[in-house]
Design an enzyme around this catalytic site. Structure first.
Site, short mmCIF file in Angstrom:
data_model
loop_
_atom_site.label_atom_id
_atom_site.label_comp_id
_atom_site.label_asym_id
_atom_site.label_seq_id
_atom_site.Cartn_x
_atom_site.Cartn_y
_atom_site.Cartn_z
N ASP A 51 0.84 -1.21 0.00
CA ASP A 51 0.00 0.00 0.00
C ASP A 51 0.87 1.26 0.00
O ASP A 51 0.35 2.39 -0.08
CB ASP A 51 -1.02 -0.01 1.15
CG ASP A 51 -0.37 -0.12 2.52
OD1 ASP A 51 0.87 -0.21 2.60
OD2 ASP A 51 -1.12 -0.14 3.53
N GLU A 122 -1.92 -5.65 8.42
CA GLU A 122 -1.18 -5.12 9.57
C GLU A 122 -2.00 -5.42 10.83
O GLU A 122 -3.13 -4.92 10.96
CB GLU A 122 -0.97 -3.61 9.41
CG GLU A 122 -0.08 -3.28 8.22
CD GLU A 122 0.22 -1.79 8.09
OE1 GLU A 122 -0.03 -1.03 9.06
OE2 GLU A 122 0.70 -1.39 7.02
N GLU A 189 8.28 -5.34 10.54
CA GLU A 189 8.82 -4.07 10.03
C GLU A 189 9.50 -3.28 11.16
O GLU A 189 8.93 -3.08 12.24
CB GLU A 189 7.70 -3.23 9.40
CG GLU A 189 8.23 -1.89 8.88
CD GLU A 189 7.28 -1.15 7.95
OE1 GLU A 189 6.30 -1.75 7.46
OE2 GLU A 189 7.54 0.05 7.70
#
Ligand code: KIV
Length: 286
Positions: A51, A122, A189
């Site tokens: 995204d 996420e 991440e």
């Protein structure tokens, strides 16, 4: 199978084999068919339709404005450009937080219309029931943990995750819970390397045991340390197209400068009236 050998179709099973064999693999973000075909030619077998396209393609200042139709369209384009690659599709903000049925319907669209191999969400521990339902419905899930850019408004900016021992332990616990709930892969991440090492260690038996070919859970890092099985960075950072790169993604190309040079040659050619003066390809027949 070494990554560079010609392979028919790279699937989750291929990634599990790489994990089992201890073969690290590179992944890049990709947002269009042409680039996907060049990345495949360069040997990149796994692509993330992230995204971050909202930022690097559409010029927004966060990933939040990415929409379902846009993400579906570019996922299908990347698949057309690299038909044999492993394609991971990012579920955009708002597409999986408004109820499980809605999330499952949207995730299935990425598999059917986008022809993605997996969808990435996420998540924190509260998403475990959704991860379970998705994977039992036939949608393989990548649980994106650690720093989660879709939380930017809640956090008030971008921060790396797992800064304290307590936060790091929490990420490790979340990873374990989501794998137990059925996550097929993890993407971590921006964390200290201790976080990914500990997660990779905890998965070691599962990832190297006799059933690893079926059950291994590949762990992909995006600035999460060397222990990860795969590593992803944003393509525009690698190519030198972005104005700023995170400290783990130094540019390896100067494509921005190449574009600038080609553009300025074109400007000079046209402005000096030299363009097509002697080289126009079409002539009157008679
Ligand atoms: O959207 C994206 O590009 C990502 C990577 C930064 C991991 O999620």
């Amino acid at each position: 199978m070494p990554i560079s050998s010609p392979s028919p179709r790279v699937t989750l099973r291929t990634l599990r084999q790489w994990v089992k064999q201890g073969q690290p693999f590179p992944m890049l973000t990709c947002y269009d068919a042409t680039t996907a075909s060049w990345l495949w030619r360069g040997g990149v077998r796994t692509l993330l339709v992230g995204d971050t396209a909202a930022q690097f393609i559409l010029g927004h200042d966060s990933t939040l404005p990415a929409t379902m139709p846009f993400m579906l369209e570019i996922t299908a384009a990347v698949r057309r450009g690299a038909p044999d690659a492993f394609v991971m599709a990012d579920m955009p903000f708002g597409s999986y937080q408004c109820g499980e049925d809605d999330a499952i319907r949207n995730a299935m669209r990425f598999v059917v219309e986008g022809r993605a191999d997996v969808v990435k969400l996420e998540v924190d521990a509260s998403f475990a029931p959704l991860v379970r339902r998705l994977s039992s419905s036939g949608v393989p899930v990548v649980a994106h943990i650690g720093s989660r850019p879709q939380q930017v408004r809640v956090k008030g900016g971008y921060v790396h995750a797992g800064r304290t021992r307590a936060e790091a332990d929490e990420i490790v616990r979340t990873a374990t819970l989501l794998v137990e709930a059925g996550a097929s892969m993890l993407l971590i991440e921006a964390t200290p390397s201790e976080v990914s090492s500990e997660i990779v260690n905890r998965l070691q038996d599962r990832n190297t045991g006799p059933d690893a070919g079926k059950n291994a859970v590949p762990v992909i890092g995006c600035g999460a340390g060397a222990a990860c099985h795969g590593h992803v960075i944003v393509l525009h950072d690698l190519l030198g197209l972005s104005s700023w790169q995170p400290p783990f993604a130094a540019p390896m190309g100067a494509v921005g400068t190449n574009i600038e040079e080609a553009a300025s040659k074109w400007v000079k050619l046209v402005e000096s009236r030299r363009y097509l003066t002697d080289t126009h390809p079409y002539k009157l027949d008679g």
